[in-house]
Scaffold this active site. Structure first.
Site, PDB file in Angstrom:
ATOM      1  CG  ASP A  10      -1.964  -1.149   1.107  1.00  0.00           C
ATOM      2  OD1 ASP A  10      -2.430  -1.430  -0.008  1.00  0.00           O
ATOM      3  OD2 ASP A  10      -2.287  -1.763   2.137  1.00  0.00           O
ATOM      4  CE  LYS A  32      -3.989  -5.942  -0.031  1.00  0.00           C
ATOM      5  NZ  LYS A  32      -4.694  -4.711  -0.435  1.00  0.00           N
ATOM      6  CG  ASP A  59      -7.472  -5.688  -2.329  1.00  0.00           C
ATOM      7  OD1 ASP A  59      -8.671  -5.948  -2.516  1.00  0.00           O
ATOM      8  OD2 ASP A  59      -7.030  -5.244  -1.248  1.00  0.00           O
ATOM      9  CG  LEU A  60      -8.019  -2.983  -8.560  1.00  0.00           C
ATOM     10  CD1 LEU A  60      -8.076  -2.727 -10.053  1.00  0.00           C
ATOM     11  CD2 LEU A  60      -7.294  -1.838  -7.851  1.00  0.00           C
ATOM     12  CE  LYS A  61     -10.931  -4.619  -0.055  1.00  0.00           C
ATOM     13  NZ  LYS A  61      -9.571  -4.052  -0.155  1.00  0.00           N
ATOM     14  CG  HIS A  63     -19.985  -3.047  -4.719  1.00  0.00           C
ATOM     15  ND1 HIS A  63     -20.150  -2.856  -3.367  1.00  0.00           N
ATOM     16  CD2 HIS A  63     -21.190  -3.403  -5.195  1.00  0.00           C
ATOM     17  CE1 HIS A  63     -21.416  -3.090  -3.047  1.00  0.00           C
ATOM     18  NE2 HIS A  63     -22.068  -3.422  -4.137  1.00  0.00           N
ATOM     19  CG  ASP A  64     -20.617   0.079 -11.084  1.00  0.00           C
ATOM     20  OD1 ASP A  64     -21.834   0.197 -11.352  1.00  0.00           O
ATOM     21  OD2 ASP A  64     -19.817   1.019 -11.182  1.00  0.00           O
ATOM     22  CB  ILE A  65     -24.757  -2.280 -12.760  1.00  0.00           C
ATOM     23  CG1 ILE A  65     -23.948  -1.521 -13.816  1.00  0.00           C
ATOM     24  CG2 ILE A  65     -25.603  -1.330 -11.921  1.00  0.00           C
ATOM     25  CD1 ILE A  65     -24.825  -0.875 -14.880  1.00  0.00           C
ATOM     26  N   PRO A  66     -23.794  -5.358 -12.856  1.00  0.00           N
ATOM     27  CG  PRO A  66     -25.270  -7.163 -12.629  1.00  0.00           C
ATOM     28  CD  PRO A  66     -25.175  -5.681 -12.434  1.00  0.00           C
ATOM     29  CB  THR A  68     -20.245  -1.387 -14.778  1.00  0.00           C
ATOM     30  OG1 THR A  68     -21.309  -0.649 -15.364  1.00  0.00           O
ATOM     31  CG2 THR A  68     -19.057  -0.477 -14.552  1.00  0.00           C
ATOM     32  CB  THR A 119     -10.754  -7.279   8.528  1.00  0.00           C
ATOM     33  OG1 THR A 119      -9.960  -6.505   7.634  1.00  0.00           O
ATOM     34  CG2 THR A 119     -10.751  -8.717   8.077  1.00  0.00           C
ATOM     35  NE  ARG A 181      -2.232  -4.558  12.257  1.00  0.00           N
ATOM     36  CZ  ARG A 181      -2.537  -4.566  10.959  1.00  0.00           C
ATOM     37  NH1 ARG A 181      -2.236  -5.622  10.208  1.00  0.00           N
ATOM     38  NH2 ARG A 181      -3.129  -3.538  10.401  1.00  0.00           N
ATOM     39  CD  GLN A 190      -7.330  -4.644   9.064  1.00  0.00           C
ATOM     40  OE1 GLN A 190      -8.535  -4.851   9.177  1.00  0.00           O
ATOM     41  NE2 GLN A 190      -6.700  -4.755   7.907  1.00  0.00           N
ATOM     42  NE  ARG A 211      -1.992  -0.585   8.149  1.00  0.00           N
ATOM     43  CZ  ARG A 211      -3.201  -0.227   8.591  1.00  0.00           C
ATOM     44  NH1 ARG A 211      -3.386   0.996   9.055  1.00  0.00           N
ATOM     45  NH2 ARG A 211      -4.204  -1.083   8.553  1.00  0.00           N
TER      46      ARG A 211
HETATM   47  O1  C5P Z   1      -1.732  -2.874   6.782  1.00  0.00           O
HETATM   48  P1  C5P Z   1      -2.694  -4.016   6.924  1.00  0.00           P
HETATM   49  O2  C5P Z   1      -2.029  -5.335   7.312  1.00  0.00           O
HETATM   50  O3  C5P Z   1      -3.896  -3.701   7.788  1.00  0.00           O
HETATM   51  O4  C5P Z   1      -3.213  -4.244   5.424  1.00  0.00           O
HETATM   52  C1  C5P Z   1      -4.291  -5.099   5.135  1.00  0.00           C
HETATM   53  C2  C5P Z   1      -4.568  -5.010   3.683  1.00  0.00           C
HETATM   54  O5  C5P Z   1      -5.660  -5.876   3.378  1.00  0.00           O
HETATM   55  C3  C5P Z   1      -4.970  -3.619   3.198  1.00  0.00           C
HETATM   56  O6  C5P Z   1      -4.403  -3.444   1.905  1.00  0.00           O
HETATM   57  C4  C5P Z   1      -6.481  -3.666   3.121  1.00  0.00           C
HETATM   58  O7  C5P Z   1      -6.986  -2.862   2.086  1.00  0.00           O
HETATM   59  C5  C5P Z   1      -6.724  -5.146   2.783  1.00  0.00           C
HETATM   60  N1  C5P Z   1      -8.013  -5.675   3.181  1.00  0.00           N
HETATM   61  C6  C5P Z   1      -8.484  -5.645   4.479  1.00  0.00           C
HETATM   62  N2  C5P Z   1      -9.710  -6.169   4.795  1.00  0.00           N
HETATM   63  C7  C5P Z   1     -10.462  -6.733   3.841  1.00  0.00           C
HETATM   64  C8  C5P Z   1     -10.005  -6.776   2.514  1.00  0.00           C
HETATM   65  C9  C5P Z   1      -8.758  -6.244   2.219  1.00  0.00           C
HETATM   66  O8  C5P Z   1      -7.791  -5.170   5.349  1.00  0.00           O
HETATM   67  N3  C5P Z   1     -11.610  -7.298   4.171  1.00  0.00           N
END
Ligand code: C5P
Length: 232
Positions: A10, A32, A59-61, A63-66, A68, A119, A181, A190, A211
């Site tokens: 990130d 990622k 990881d672009l997640k 979420h839109d209409i089918p 698109t 999360t 963590r 988180q 992180r």
């Molecule tokens: O820095 P950290 O370990 O919290 O990073 C977690 C990564 O996982 C971030 O890039 C976050 O966008 C992603 N993520 C998340 N929870 C989700 C899906 C993805 O934390 N449910």
């Protein structure tokens, strides 16, 4: 694909990402690429990291209409990533459209997984802000079942939910779990966290760690600690 630690890069720019990745001399971590880096550096960053020999979770997640999502996935399928995702909250048709768009003319496609609940969402936010009154684990399981019904390969969920998801959707249905963590680290934003060792115990297939590795004084040591705890 075998179980692994995925490092969430990130960073806001290609320079910072490569400065980070250049520190790895012996390992080629599974990387990622999330919104920050993709929006900041563009699709070229995906090609460059791939060319360096890393596996990539984009990881672009979506979420839109089918329609698109289907069309966007068709564009992403050309980037040759290993794993990509969308929000299960977009519904079954959106997920089916995504698979269609992602599938290349030769029938191959990257693995596709669905975010069940972020999360960072806990029960209080789920019911208080989003007005979803069901218990969080039930929502996660239902979204996972929807993802499986639509033909997806797995879900993003908390390690705490990996066991339930496997029970509901089968052992081969992938659980990719952020919210990891070290036992002696900060949790930040988180809400539902576990250690890499606990994630292994709970049955996660992949852990996504940002992180605790990227912001560590010694990222290589933190990555190795993560791999050792998670893969055993
Ligand atoms: O820095 P950290 O370990 O919290 O990073 C977690 C990564 O996982 C971030 O890039 C976050 O966008 C992603 N993520 C998340 N929870 C989700 C899906 C993805 O934390 N449910």
């Amino acid at each position: 694909m075998k179980r692994d630690v995925i490092v969430a890069c990130d960073f806001p720019s290609a320079e910072e990402t490569f400065a980070f990745l250049d520190r790895f001399k012996e390992e080629k971590p599974f990387v990622k690429i999330g919104m920050e880096l993709f929006y900041g550096a563009g699709p070229e960053i995906v090609r460059e990291i791939k060319a360096r020999g890393h596996k990539i979770f984009l990881d672009l997640k979506l979420h839109d209409i089918p329609n698109t999502v289907k069309r966007a996935m068709a564009v992403l399928s050309k980037l040759d990533v290993d794993l990509c995702n969308l929000h299960a909250a977009g519904g079954l048709d959106m997920m089916r459209g995504a698979i269609e768009g992602l599938t290349r003319p030769d029938g191959t496609r990257p693995l596709l997984i669905a975010v069940t609940q972020l999360t960072s969402i806990d029960q209080t936010r789920l019911s208080g802000e989003l007005l979803i009154d069901r218990p969080l684990p039930e929502v996660v399981t239902q979204y996972a079942k929807n993802a499986k019904a639509a033909g997806l390969d797995g879900v993003v969920c908390s390690p705490l939910e990996a066991g339930t998801v496997h029970e509901a959707c089968g052992a081969g249905f992938l659980t990719v779990t952020p919210g990891v963590r070290f036992s002696d680290g900060a949790t930040g934003d988180q809400q539902r966290v576990t250690t890499p060792a606990k994630a292994r115990e709970l049955g996660s297939d992949f852990i996504v760690v940002g992180r605790p590795i990227t912001a560590a004084a010694d990222p290589i040591a933190a990555y190795r600690r993560c791999v050792a705890e998670f893969l055993g």
